[in-house]
Design an enzyme around this catalytic site. Structure first.
Site, PDB file in Angstrom:
ATOM      1  N   LYS A  93      29.385  36.960  36.065  1.00 44.69           N
ATOM      2  CA  LYS A  93      29.961  36.712  37.394  1.00 44.69           C
ATOM      3  C   LYS A  93      31.134  35.776  37.221  1.00 44.69           C
ATOM      4  O   LYS A  93      31.037  34.740  36.562  1.00 44.69           O
ATOM      5  CB  LYS A  93      28.894  36.068  38.307  1.00 44.69           C
ATOM      6  CG  LYS A  93      29.391  35.831  39.718  1.00 44.69           C
ATOM      7  CD  LYS A  93      29.296  37.082  40.550  1.00 44.69           C
ATOM      8  CE  LYS A  93      30.157  37.039  41.799  1.00 44.69           C
ATOM      9  NZ  LYS A  93      31.571  37.432  41.559  1.00 44.69           N
ATOM     10  N   GLN A 114      32.778  28.957  33.563  1.00 49.24           N
ATOM     11  CA  GLN A 114      32.004  29.689  34.571  1.00 49.24           C
ATOM     12  C   GLN A 114      30.518  29.756  34.216  1.00 49.24           C
ATOM     13  O   GLN A 114      29.664  29.739  35.109  1.00 49.24           O
ATOM     14  CB  GLN A 114      32.593  31.099  34.701  1.00 49.24           C
ATOM     15  CG  GLN A 114      32.244  31.813  35.991  1.00 49.24           C
ATOM     16  CD  GLN A 114      33.158  31.423  37.149  1.00 49.24           C
ATOM     17  OE1 GLN A 114      34.359  31.343  36.973  1.00 49.24           O
ATOM     18  NE2 GLN A 114      32.594  31.197  38.317  1.00 49.24           N
ATOM     19  N   LYS A 117      29.096  26.428  35.390  1.00 52.18           N
ATOM     20  CA  LYS A 117      29.245  26.335  36.850  1.00 52.18           C
ATOM     21  C   LYS A 117      28.207  27.204  37.543  1.00 52.18           C
ATOM     22  O   LYS A 117      27.516  26.766  38.456  1.00 52.18           O
ATOM     23  CB  LYS A 117      30.660  26.809  37.228  1.00 52.18           C
ATOM     24  CG  LYS A 117      30.969  26.706  38.705  1.00 52.18           C
ATOM     25  CD  LYS A 117      32.206  27.512  39.118  1.00 52.18           C
ATOM     26  CE  LYS A 117      33.426  27.223  38.275  1.00 52.18           C
ATOM     27  NZ  LYS A 117      34.673  27.739  38.923  1.00 52.18           N
ATOM     28  N   LYS A 129      34.803  36.196  33.155  1.00 47.32           N
ATOM     29  CA  LYS A 129      36.095  36.004  33.834  1.00 47.32           C
ATOM     30  C   LYS A 129      37.029  37.104  33.370  1.00 47.32           C
ATOM     31  O   LYS A 129      36.858  37.663  32.297  1.00 47.32           O
ATOM     32  CB  LYS A 129      36.684  34.640  33.449  1.00 47.32           C
ATOM     33  CG  LYS A 129      37.676  34.102  34.448  1.00 47.32           C
ATOM     34  CD  LYS A 129      36.972  33.334  35.544  1.00 47.32           C
ATOM     35  CE  LYS A 129      37.914  32.901  36.633  1.00 47.32           C
ATOM     36  NZ  LYS A 129      37.269  31.962  37.567  1.00 47.32           N
ATOM     37  N   GLY A 168      37.692  37.142  43.128  1.00 50.26           N
ATOM     38  CA  GLY A 168      39.081  36.684  43.049  1.00 50.26           C
ATOM     39  C   GLY A 168      39.229  35.387  42.270  1.00 50.26           C
ATOM     40  O   GLY A 168      38.257  34.733  41.906  1.00 50.26           O
ATOM     41  N   ASP A 169      40.466  35.051  42.008  1.00 52.23           N
ATOM     42  CA  ASP A 169      40.866  33.754  41.452  1.00 52.23           C
ATOM     43  C   ASP A 169      42.358  33.671  41.816  1.00 52.23           C
ATOM     44  O   ASP A 169      42.800  34.345  42.754  1.00 52.23           O
ATOM     45  CB  ASP A 169      40.609  33.704  39.930  1.00 52.23           C
ATOM     46  CG  ASP A 169      40.657  32.281  39.367  1.00 52.23           C
ATOM     47  OD1 ASP A 169      39.645  31.570  39.456  1.00 52.23           O
ATOM     48  OD2 ASP A 169      41.715  31.857  38.857  1.00 52.23           O
ATOM     49  N   ASN A 244      44.112  29.459  48.387  1.00 49.34           N
ATOM     50  CA  ASN A 244      42.847  29.558  49.113  1.00 49.34           C
ATOM     51  C   ASN A 244      42.006  28.281  49.024  1.00 49.34           C
ATOM     52  O   ASN A 244      41.497  27.792  50.029  1.00 49.34           O
ATOM     53  CB  ASN A 244      42.061  30.766  48.570  1.00 49.34           C
ATOM     54  CG  ASN A 244      40.631  30.776  49.043  1.00 49.34           C
ATOM     55  OD1 ASN A 244      39.731  30.311  48.360  1.00 49.34           O
ATOM     56  ND2 ASN A 244      40.413  31.285  50.253  1.00 49.34           N
ATOM     57  N   SER A 385      29.731  33.746  46.632  1.00 50.39           N
ATOM     58  CA  SER A 385      29.760  35.109  46.088  1.00 50.39           C
ATOM     59  C   SER A 385      28.340  35.595  45.834  1.00 50.39           C
ATOM     60  O   SER A 385      28.010  36.758  46.103  1.00 50.39           O
ATOM     61  CB  SER A 385      30.538  35.144  44.762  1.00 50.39           C
ATOM     62  OG  SER A 385      31.922  35.231  44.995  1.00 50.39           O
TER      63      SER A 385
END
Ligand code: GLU
Length: 453
Positions: A93, A114, A117, A129, A168-169, A244, A385
């Site tokens: 993810k 990630q 996290k 990623k 997204g990123d 964002n 998410s």
């Protein structure tokens, strides 16, 4: 920079050697390694099973050609990446970043962060990623759509709601996710909502996902501040970036009574001594895809635009209490940190991934500034998410308030996990240590439980 224990230094040297010309990945790995020595010393089973060496080697890395046609009919070529780093806790993810600077090293540093996290959120999600060196800036909707369709034409075979779930990123928002989802659906003939997150509200997206990273960041900072009986009320805040994450950090900080005086983009800084006008900024950035210079022009005398300036130097002009770096990696260096510290900053929380250089992070630690590292402080995005995946799996959609409550709960949980772990290891309030050890331990235990994976 703190030294690594000899055993850990050896693993670090190997990471550098095996991943030459990926300095951001080395940086992200080293930061985790600086915390992990103590865990390995306590739990030799991790070293015996080579957990750290395995963690640094992605399970799978995909690099592919993305051919597309621009509006003039010319064939253009970009490079696509997906690094499927670790699936011990759940499907890979993590977001996709479209930016001209993206390399394999960028995607690997982001994927590595990630893993920890996602573990910290307490949700069943692994780490991955992806992205491309495609630059969406100045491209038409048609060009972006054709690029996304081509990108997904390769990537779809690696994805699935139980396999790998991108989002997204930087450079990838609702528009791009919509085009990617449409192409996935077309190729696979499956309306598999849970294969992508950050979808629009009409196509299986979740309320609060847009706001989640910025809101979550402010919730996390609020928890840190509360440990010193402080809050956002009447605090002067700097937010870097205006994408964002920055936008919704500004909104939530303002709702909590803060005075957010500046933000930025890659061209310059906007400084409103009387506080930013969130709704105007949101409209220009989200609806018009404009720049902060456009915002300043429309704000008139309430706003000063400084082309090419460094946002953090505002701390030398006016006392700043809280800094929220929400732009990109290594945007806040040792000098900037020193300036913020000298001028009385009390808290820094990272909305971007790895925005503080190691020098800056160490300076905040030494000065005992409350410092929330990105892998804890910005985890609200990926956590929401995971809430989107839950809604998709149960073919349900939740209200804004219910989803926001869940997000706030998750951020409080991450704060407790980091705070408790840092205390357990004798450095209360060291959120970097707490986040790294807590995230690592969860992933390492899952890997041990599954045998040699
Ligand atoms: N790109 C975001 C992050 O850095 C979100 C990832 C996601 O929602 O999967 O965590």
């Amino acid at each position: 920079m703190p030294e690594l224990e000899p055993r850990i230094q050896k693993i670090y040297d190997q990471v550098v050697r095996r991943n030459i010309s990926e300095p951001e990945f080395h940086q992200a790995a080293r930061e985790v390694f600086e915390s992990i020595g103590r865990v390995i010393a306590k739990k030799p089973e991790y070293a015996e099973a080579s957990i750290l060496e395995r963690l640094c080697e992605p399970e799978r890395q995909i690099i592919f050609r993305v051919p597309w046609v621009d509006d003039k009919g010319r064939v253009r070529i970009n490079r696509g990446f997906r690094v499927e780093f670790n699936s011990a806790l759940g499907p890979y993810k993590g977001g996709l970043r479209f930016h001209p600077t993206v390399t394999l090293g960028t995607v690997k540093f982001l994927g590595f962060e990630q893993i920890f996290k996602n573990a910290l959120t307490g949700m069943p999600i692994g780490g991955g990623k992806g992205g491309s060196d495609f630059d969406p800036k100045g491209k038409s909707d048609g060009e972006v759509m054709r690029f996304c369709q081509s990108f997904m034409t390769e990537l779809y075979r690696h994805l699935g709601e139980y396999t790998d779930v991108p989002a997204g990123d930087i450079g990838v928002g609702g528009r791009e996710i919509g085009y990617l989802f449409g192409q996935y659906k077309r190729i696979t003939n499956r309306y598999e909502s849970g294969v992508l997150t950050g979808k629009g509200l009409g196509i299986g997206g979740s309320l609060v996902r847009t706001e989640a990273t910025g809101y979550g960041l402010v919730y996390f900072a609020q928890e840190m501040l509360a440990t010193r009986r402080e809050s956002f009320a009447d605090k002067k805040v700097l937010v870097s970036g205006s994408g964002n994450v920055a936008l919704y950090a500004i909104k939530k900080a303002q709702e909590l009574g803060a005075d957010v005086v500046a933000c930025s983009d890659s061209s310059g800084v906007v400084y409103d001594a009387g506080g930013l006008d969130f709704e105007l900024l949101r409209h220009i950035k989200e609806d018009e895809r404009g720049r902060v210079a456009d915002y300043a022009a429309r704000r008139g005398s309430a706003s000063v635009y400084r082309a090419g300036d460094n946002l953090w130097t505002i701390a030398a002009e006016t006392k700043i209490d809280i800094a929220l770096p929400c732009a990109t990696q290594n945007e806040l260096n040792g000098h900037d940190a020193k300036l913020l510290i000298e001028n009385g900053v009390i808290a820094v929380a990272e909305g971007a991934n790895m925005p503080s250089t190691p020098e800056a992070a160490h300076a905040f630690d030494e000065a005992k500034v409350l410092f929330g590292p990105g892998k804890a402080a910005n985890a609200g995005g990926v956590a929401t998410s995971a809430l989107e995946m839950q809604q998709n799996a149960s073919r349900d959609s939740w209200s804004f308030d219910y989803t926001e409550d869940r997000l706030a709960d998750i951020m409080r949980g991450i704060h407790v996990r980091c705070a408790d772990t840092s205390e357990q290891y004798g450095e209360p309030g060291n959120y970097v240590l707490g986040a790294n050890i807590s995230g690592f331990t969860q992933v390492a235990n899952a890997m041990l439980a599954m045998g040699l994976i």
